[in-house]
Design a protein around this motif. Structure first.
Motif, PDB file in Angstrom:
ATOM      1  N   SER A   5     -18.369  -0.749   5.576  1.00 13.40           N
ATOM      2  CA  SER A   5     -17.609  -1.448   4.056  1.00 13.40           C
ATOM      3  C   SER A   5     -16.646  -2.020   4.390  1.00 13.40           C
ATOM      4  CB  SER A   5     -16.810  -0.271   3.982  1.00 13.40           C
ATOM      5  OG  SER A   5     -15.780   0.204   3.999  1.00 13.40           O
ATOM      6  N   ARG A   6     -16.896  -3.358   3.430  1.00 16.91           N
ATOM      7  CA  ARG A   6     -16.740  -4.329   3.224  1.00 16.91           C
ATOM      8  C   ARG A   6     -15.692  -4.678   2.299  1.00 16.91           C
ATOM      9  NH1 ARG A   6     -17.998  -8.117   6.600  1.00 16.91           N
ATOM     10  NH2 ARG A   6     -18.931  -9.972   5.209  1.00 16.91           N
ATOM     11  N   ARG A   7     -13.887  -4.747   3.040  1.00 20.01           N
ATOM     12  CA  ARG A   7     -13.154  -4.723   2.395  1.00 20.01           C
ATOM     13  C   ARG A   7     -13.024  -6.361   2.561  1.00 20.01           C
ATOM     14  NH1 ARG A   7     -13.907  -0.447   1.340  1.00 20.01           N
ATOM     15  NH2 ARG A   7     -12.853   1.930   2.648  1.00 20.01           N
ATOM     16  N   GLY A   8     -12.071  -6.087   1.486  1.00 20.22           N
ATOM     17  CA  GLY A   8     -10.758  -7.998   2.270  1.00 20.22           C
ATOM     18  C   GLY A   8      -9.376  -7.557   1.981  1.00 20.22           C
ATOM     19  N   GLY A   9      -8.593  -8.507   2.713  1.00 21.13           N
ATOM     20  CA  GLY A   9      -7.526  -8.917   2.678  1.00 21.13           C
ATOM     21  C   GLY A   9      -6.570  -8.241   3.448  1.00 21.13           C
ATOM     22  N   GLY A  10      -6.252  -7.865   5.181  1.00 25.72           N
ATOM     23  CA  GLY A  10      -5.297  -7.607   5.965  1.00 25.72           C
ATOM     24  C   GLY A  10      -5.399  -6.110   5.399  1.00 25.72           C
ATOM     25  N   TYR A  11      -4.238  -6.011   6.055  1.00 22.36           N
ATOM     26  CA  TYR A  11      -3.664  -4.589   6.414  1.00 22.36           C
ATOM     27  C   TYR A  11      -2.928  -4.068   5.187  1.00 22.36           C
ATOM     28  CZ  TYR A  11      -3.942  -6.301  11.649  1.00 22.36           C
ATOM     29  OH  TYR A  11      -4.092  -6.219  12.397  1.00 22.36           O
ATOM     30  N   THR A  12      -4.125  -2.619   5.683  1.00 26.61           N
ATOM     31  CA  THR A  12      -3.356  -1.897   4.431  1.00 26.61           C
ATOM     32  C   THR A  12      -3.583  -0.118   5.242  1.00 26.61           C
ATOM     33  OG1 THR A  12      -5.759  -0.561   4.104  1.00 26.61           O
ATOM     34  CG2 THR A  12      -4.454  -2.950   1.950  1.00 26.61           C
ATOM     35  N   PHE A  82       2.491   7.849  13.780  1.00 23.75           N
ATOM     36  CA  PHE A  82       2.782   6.603  13.553  1.00 23.75           C
ATOM     37  C   PHE A  82       3.908   7.067  12.454  1.00 23.75           C
ATOM     38  CE2 PHE A  82      -1.288   6.601  15.767  1.00 23.75           C
ATOM     39  CZ  PHE A  82      -1.471   6.132  16.666  1.00 23.75           C
ATOM     40  N   ASP A  83       4.373   5.201  12.650  1.00 23.60           N
ATOM     41  CA  ASP A  83       5.659   5.472  11.489  1.00 23.60           C
ATOM     42  C   ASP A  83       4.776   3.725  10.450  1.00 23.60           C
ATOM     43  OD1 ASP A  83       7.411   6.739  12.362  1.00 23.60           O
ATOM     44  OD2 ASP A  83       8.849   5.549  13.397  1.00 23.60           O
ATOM     45  N   ASN A  84       4.068   3.804   9.892  1.00 23.44           N
ATOM     46  CA  ASN A  84       3.717   2.803   8.913  1.00 23.44           C
ATOM     47  C   ASN A  84       2.487   1.921   9.257  1.00 23.44           C
ATOM     48  OD1 ASN A  84       3.342   0.867   6.082  1.00 23.44           O
ATOM     49  ND2 ASN A  84       4.258  -0.105   7.977  1.00 23.44           N
ATOM     50  N   ILE A  85       1.170   3.458   9.492  1.00 23.57           N
ATOM     51  CA  ILE A  85       0.220   2.514  10.732  1.00 23.57           C
ATOM     52  C   ILE A  85      -0.630   1.929   9.514  1.00 23.57           C
ATOM     53  CG2 ILE A  85      -0.582   4.886   9.828  1.00 23.57           C
ATOM     54  CD1 ILE A  85      -2.001   3.404  12.785  1.00 23.57           C
ATOM     55  N   GLN A  86      -1.070   0.566   9.621  1.00 23.90           N
ATOM     56  CA  GLN A  86      -1.965   0.031   8.515  1.00 23.90           C
ATOM     57  C   GLN A  86      -3.036  -0.053   9.211  1.00 23.90           C
ATOM     58  OE1 GLN A  86       0.266  -3.104   7.066  1.00 23.90           O
ATOM     59  NE2 GLN A  86       1.897  -2.214   6.655  1.00 23.90           N
ATOM     60  N   ALA A  87      -3.888  -0.738   8.727  1.00 20.18           N
ATOM     61  CA  ALA A  87      -5.410  -0.360   9.541  1.00 20.18           C
ATOM     62  C   ALA A  87      -6.339  -2.238   8.217  1.00 20.18           C
ATOM     63  CB  ALA A  87      -7.204   0.031   8.669  1.00 20.18           C
ATOM     64  N   CYS A  88      -7.051  -3.197   9.577  1.00 20.63           N
ATOM     65  CA  CYS A  88      -7.685  -3.536   8.717  1.00 20.63           C
ATOM     66  C   CYS A  88      -8.764  -4.326   9.199  1.00 20.63           C
ATOM     67  CB  CYS A  88      -7.321  -4.883   8.421  1.00 20.63           C
ATOM     68  SG  CYS A  88      -7.572  -6.966   9.462  1.00 20.63           S
ATOM     69  N   GLU A  89      -9.976  -4.426   8.072  1.00 22.44           N
ATOM     70  CA  GLU A  89     -11.251  -4.570   8.665  1.00 22.44           C
ATOM     71  C   GLU A  89     -11.820  -6.312   8.488  1.00 22.44           C
ATOM     72  OE1 GLU A  89     -16.223  -3.327   7.210  1.00 22.44           O
ATOM     73  OE2 GLU A  89     -14.422  -2.541   6.581  1.00 22.44           O
ATOM     74  N   VAL A  90     -11.872  -6.514   9.575  1.00 23.91           N
ATOM     75  CA  VAL A  90     -12.682  -8.078   9.758  1.00 23.91           C
ATOM     76  C   VAL A  90     -14.243  -7.938  10.849  1.00 23.91           C
ATOM     77  CG1 VAL A  90     -12.267 -10.332  10.929  1.00 23.91           C
ATOM     78  CG2 VAL A  90     -10.645  -8.678  10.098  1.00 23.91           C
ATOM     79  N   SER A  91     -15.482  -8.726  10.120  1.00 26.95           N
ATOM     80  CA  SER A  91     -16.964  -8.273  10.113  1.00 26.95           C
ATOM     81  C   SER A  91     -17.295  -6.609  10.738  1.00 26.95           C
ATOM     82  CB  SER A  91     -16.463  -9.640  11.588  1.00 26.95           C
ATOM     83  OG  SER A  91     -16.337 -10.607  10.944  1.00 26.95           O
ATOM     84  N   TYR A  92     -16.939  -5.873  10.065  1.00 25.30           N
ATOM     85  CA  TYR A  92     -16.968  -4.628  10.280  1.00 25.30           C
ATOM     86  C   TYR A  92     -16.153  -3.957  11.768  1.00 25.30           C
ATOM     87  CZ  TYR A  92     -20.937  -4.562   7.364  1.00 25.30           C
ATOM     88  OH  TYR A  92     -21.500  -5.389   6.129  1.00 25.30           O
TER      89      TYR A  92
END
Length: 105
Positions: A5-12, A82-92
């Motif tokens: 899925s396409r997402r924008g903007g950094g780790y969330t 994990f403490d404060n796990i975040q993910a970011c998508e770049v080019s799938y």
């Protein structure tokens, strides 16, 4: 790890929650942290900017999590959270980072 899925903007945190199943355990695969070195002007420096380790959860391919500070890794295949796990998508491709981790007993 690839996600479709396409997402924008950094780790969330919301993307990490969407990908990782909170009802299933996450297992530590790494025996030691892998330093991530800083690059400047396309050249590698000796400066460590982060540390990475590998983890697995049923239904997902193994995934790497980046930590800005050194963390203490548990034994191989230990269950972790994990403490404060975040993910970011770049080019799938999906990348994870967390503040810390702890072994779930």
């Amino acid at each position: 790890m690839k996600f479709n899925s396409r997402r924008g903007g950094g780790y969330t945190a919301s993307l990490a929650e969407q990908i990782l199943d909170s009802s299933k355990p996450i297992h530590s695969l790494s025996l030691e942290l892998e330093p991530q070195l800083r690059f400047e002007d396309g050249k590698r420096t000796d400066e460590v900017q982060a540390y990475k380790a590998w983890f697995a959860q049923a239904g997902l391919p193994p995934f790497e999590v980046k930590f800005e500070e050194q963390v203490k890794l548990p034994a191989f295949l230990a269950v972790v959270s994990f403490d404060n796990i975040q993910a970011c998508e770049v080019s799938y491709n999906v990348y994870f980072k967390a503040d810390n981790l702890k072994e779930v007993k």
